[in-house]
Write a protein that holds these residues in place. Structure first.
Motif, PDB file in Angstrom:
ATOM      1  N   SER A 242       0.835  -1.201   0.000  1.00  0.00           N
ATOM      2  CA  SER A 242       0.000   0.000   0.000  1.00  0.00           C
ATOM      3  C   SER A 242       0.869   1.250   0.000  1.00  0.00           C
ATOM      4  N   THR A 243       0.380   2.267  -0.657  1.00  0.00           N
ATOM      5  CA  THR A 243       1.099   3.549  -0.670  1.00  0.00           C
ATOM      6  C   THR A 243       0.125   4.659  -0.314  1.00  0.00           C
ATOM      7  N   GLY A 244       0.650   5.706   0.268  1.00  0.00           N
ATOM      8  CA  GLY A 244      -0.158   6.886   0.526  1.00  0.00           C
ATOM      9  C   GLY A 244      -1.376   6.654   1.392  1.00  0.00           C
ATOM     10  N   ILE A 245      -1.218   6.033   2.542  1.00  0.00           N
ATOM     11  CA  ILE A 245      -2.345   5.797   3.445  1.00  0.00           C
ATOM     12  C   ILE A 245      -2.789   7.135   4.038  1.00  0.00           C
ATOM     13  N   ILE A 246      -4.043   7.448   3.896  1.00  0.00           N
ATOM     14  CA  ILE A 246      -4.615   8.655   4.478  1.00  0.00           C
ATOM     15  C   ILE A 246      -5.262   8.266   5.803  1.00  0.00           C
ATOM     16  N   VAL A 247      -4.728   8.797   6.891  1.00  0.00           N
ATOM     17  CA  VAL A 247      -5.255   8.494   8.217  1.00  0.00           C
ATOM     18  C   VAL A 247      -6.479   9.390   8.449  1.00  0.00           C
ATOM     19  N   PRO A 248      -7.633   8.781   8.753  1.00  0.00           N
ATOM     20  CA  PRO A 248      -8.853   9.579   8.957  1.00  0.00           C
ATOM     21  C   PRO A 248      -8.726  10.528  10.155  1.00  0.00           C
ATOM     22  N   GLU A 249      -9.309  11.699  10.022  1.00  0.00           N
ATOM     23  CA  GLU A 249      -9.250  12.720  11.070  1.00  0.00           C
ATOM     24  C   GLU A 249     -10.100  12.376  12.278  1.00  0.00           C
ATOM     25  N   ASP A 250     -11.090  11.494  12.100  1.00  0.00           N
ATOM     26  CA  ASP A 250     -12.040  11.211  13.184  1.00  0.00           C
ATOM     27  C   ASP A 250     -11.613  10.069  14.104  1.00  0.00           C
ATOM     28  N   GLY A 251     -10.436   9.505  13.900  1.00  0.00           N
ATOM     29  CA  GLY A 251      -9.949   8.439  14.764  1.00  0.00           C
ATOM     30  C   GLY A 251     -10.278   7.039  14.280  1.00  0.00           C
ATOM     31  N   THR A 252     -11.063   6.910  13.202  1.00  0.00           N
ATOM     32  CA  THR A 252     -11.299   5.580  12.651  1.00  0.00           C
ATOM     33  C   THR A 252     -10.020   5.083  11.983  1.00  0.00           C
ATOM     34  N   LYS A 253     -10.008   3.838  11.630  1.00  0.00           N
ATOM     35  CA  LYS A 253      -8.780   3.218  11.113  1.00  0.00           C
ATOM     36  C   LYS A 253      -8.752   3.183   9.587  1.00  0.00           C
ATOM     37  N   ALA A 254      -7.573   3.421   9.036  1.00  0.00           N
ATOM     38  CA  ALA A 254      -7.303   3.188   7.615  1.00  0.00           C
ATOM     39  C   ALA A 254      -6.537   1.876   7.540  1.00  0.00           C
TER      40      ALA A 254
END
Length: 157
Positions: free
Chosen positions: A45-57
């Motif tokens: 995987s590349t470029g994982i965007i971590v969610p701002e609301d605390g949910t998991k990517a």
């Protein structure tokens, strides 16, 4: 003269038969190839965007080795025993939670460095994945900026 003639004929037959007998010899030349041990990552995987609301990517990878028995070391922040956080250009940190899972489905919290041992078989792909999320959701008081980190994976075999 008869004896001389018989001797000459006998000699001619011996010499002639020696020339007509098959001659052979053998040799052996060893051959081989050495295939070096190797492991490769694919489907990373590349470029994982971590969610701002605390949910998991979720991210994933596949590891394939042509030899058995290896371990994978995961390190965050490009250094061993690092805390697990995302860092902005000015050094502000956001704590993250990360779970790493090999294909056998065991989830383990990741706190900066983890060594995962696996008695692999050659030619058998190992599918792994990880989940990452902020420990606390972004709020109005969170400093603006781009926060990044890198998950490094090193295979020993």
């Amino acid at each position: 003269m008869k004896i001389l003639m018989k001797t000459a004929v006998f000699t001619a037959v011996l010499l002639g038969s020696g020339l007509t007998q098959a001659a052979n010899t053998t040799a052996s030349i060893p051959m081989g190839v050495e295939v070096p041990k190797s492991c490769t990552f694919s489907n990373v995987s590349t470029g994982i965007i971590v969610p701002e609301d605390g949910t998991k990517a979720t991210g994933a990878f596949t590891l394939m080795c042509n030899t058995g028995y290896f371990s994978v070391e995961y390190t965050a922040n490009s250094r061993a025993n690092a805390s697990t956080d995302l860092t902005s250009a000015n050094g502000t940190k956001l704590k993250i939670d990360m779970n790493l899972s090999p294909s056998i489905g065991i989830k383990e919290p990741f706190n900066g460095q983890k060594i995962w041992g696996y008695g692999g078989f050659y030619g058998t792909p190992v599918n792994g994945f990880f989940e990452v999320g902020l420990q606390s959701p972004i709020t109005a008081t969170t400093e603006a900026g781009v926060y990044t980190d890198t998950l490094n994976m090193n295979v020993t075999y």
